[in-house]
Design a protein around this motif. Sequence first.
Motif, PDB file in Angstrom:
ATOM      1  N   SER A  76      30.195  23.680  64.202  1.00 21.86           N
ATOM      2  CA  SER A  76      30.032  24.217  62.843  1.00 21.86           C
ATOM      3  C   SER A  76      28.636  23.976  62.282  1.00 21.86           C
ATOM      4  O   SER A  76      28.173  24.739  61.435  1.00 21.86           O
ATOM      5  N   ASP A 247      39.908  25.488  60.780  1.00 20.53           N
ATOM      6  CA  ASP A 247      39.332  24.827  61.963  1.00 20.53           C
ATOM      7  C   ASP A 247      40.111  23.568  62.339  1.00 20.53           C
ATOM      8  O   ASP A 247      40.430  23.345  63.503  1.00 20.53           O
ATOM      9  N   HIS A 251      42.029  22.650  65.813  1.00 24.22           N
ATOM     10  CA  HIS A 251      41.828  21.453  66.648  1.00 24.22           C
ATOM     11  C   HIS A 251      43.164  20.753  66.903  1.00 24.22           C
ATOM     12  O   HIS A 251      43.371  20.181  67.972  1.00 24.22           O
ATOM     13  N   HIS A 290      33.027  30.379  64.038  1.00 26.95           N
ATOM     14  CA  HIS A 290      33.450  30.401  65.449  1.00 26.95           C
ATOM     15  C   HIS A 290      34.969  30.428  65.451  1.00 26.95           C
ATOM     16  O   HIS A 290      35.600  30.278  64.402  1.00 26.95           O
ATOM     17  N   THR A 292      38.488  28.534  66.776  1.00 26.32           N
ATOM     18  CA  THR A 292      38.914  27.190  67.187  1.00 26.32           C
ATOM     19  C   THR A 292      40.308  27.238  67.810  1.00 26.32           C
ATOM     20  O   THR A 292      41.230  27.793  67.204  1.00 26.32           O
ATOM     21  N   HIS A 316      36.454  24.327  70.239  1.00 21.24           N
ATOM     22  CA  HIS A 316      36.077  25.685  69.820  1.00 21.24           C
ATOM     23  C   HIS A 316      35.996  26.588  71.048  1.00 21.24           C
ATOM     24  O   HIS A 316      35.968  26.104  72.178  1.00 21.24           O
TER      25      HIS A 316
HETATM   26 ZN   LIG Z   1      35.763  22.528  64.565  1.00 16.92          ZN
END
Ligand SMILES: [Zn+2]
Length: 352
Positions: A76, A247, A251, A290, A292, A316
Amino acid sequence: MKKILFFLISIAFFLSFNLNSQEKKNLNVILMIGDGMGMSQITSGMYSLNNRTSLEKMPHIGISKTHSYSSLVTDSAAAGTAIACGEKTINGTLGINPQNKQLESILEISKDYGYKTGIIATSSIVHATPAAFYANVISRNQYEDIALQLSQNEVDFFVGGGRDYFTKRDDKRNLIKEMSDYDFVYSLKKFNESTSNKIGFFTSLGDPYRIIDGRKPKLSDAIEAMLDKISSYENPFFLVVESSQIDWAGHANDFNWINAEFREFDEAIQSAINFSNKNKNTLIIVTADHETGGLAITGGKVRRFTMRTKWGTIGHTAEMVPVFSTGPKSETFSGIYDNTDIFKKILNAIEN
Ligand SMILES: [Zn+2]
C-alpha cells in the motif's frame, strides 16, 4: 443611450468572464480508494448487496497497473505513493522515489492552487494509504514520524484513528498540543458543530474497529459531514477517502468481513455521488491500490446470490484494478494505464 448600452455590455462581459473563471477554479476532486479492492471484492460485495452497487452509476471505467518500482506485487505504501505522487517506488516507502527524492503529493499540490484539503480513513490516519498524501518516509512503519509530518503538513480536515501516535510518543512530544490551530474533536456531532478552519477528528486511539464490530462513524456519515464542511468555502477542495479494511479482511481471508467493508464503502460512494449531483463541478474517482487475498468466486446460486469462494494468498496480488469516475474530466480516466497516471490525470483536471 449608446453610453448606457456600452456600460451594460461591459457589465455582462465582466460577469460572464468571472463566472467562467470561477467555474474553472472550482473543480472539486473526491478520490476514493478501496484498499485491496480488486474486481472479485467488488463482485462479491455487489452480489452481497443483491446484485447492485453504486459504482454502476459511474460512467467512465479504466484499469490501473499496480506494480511497484521493485515488485509486481505492490504494497500500500508504494501504490499509495504512485497514486498520490505520480512515481513508482520501492515497496514499503512513502513519498520518496528510488533515487531518494522527496515527492510532493497531489494533495499538497492542490493546496498551491488554493484547494481546501481533507482525508478520511477507516484505519489510523498514519497508515500507508492516507500517509502517502502528506508524508515522506523510507518506511511506512515510522508511524510516529508520519504523525509528526501530518502535524507539520496542512491537511485542513482529517478523520481517522491513531490518536496515540500523536500523544504517546517516544520523543514525549504531544502533537495535539503543538497543532494549536486545529480543533480536535471526538464525535461526528462535535465535528459538525466546530467552526474551526482546521479539524482533526480521531475516531480511535489505535486502529479503528472492523465495521462488523460496530465501527463509528459510518464512512457515509463521515463523508457527508466532511463534504458539508469542506464545500462551505469559496475554494475548491481535494478530498481523499480510504476504505482501509477491505485490505485487512483480505489478509484475514474473511469473506463476511470483506463484504461488510465493501457495503459500507458502497454507501459512502453513493454519498459522494449525491453530492456531485448537486455540485456538478465535482470529479469523483473510485479505485484501489491493489487486490488483496487473490479472491476467486468459484460457484454460487443466483437465488439470494450465495457464493462459493477460494482465496489464493494471505498477501496482495499483482492484478490490475478498476478505476471508476464521474464528473468533469472523468472521461480522461478511461483506458489502461499505470497507477502513476491517476496522479497525472487528477493534476490535469485541477490545472485545466
Ligand atoms: Zn495489505
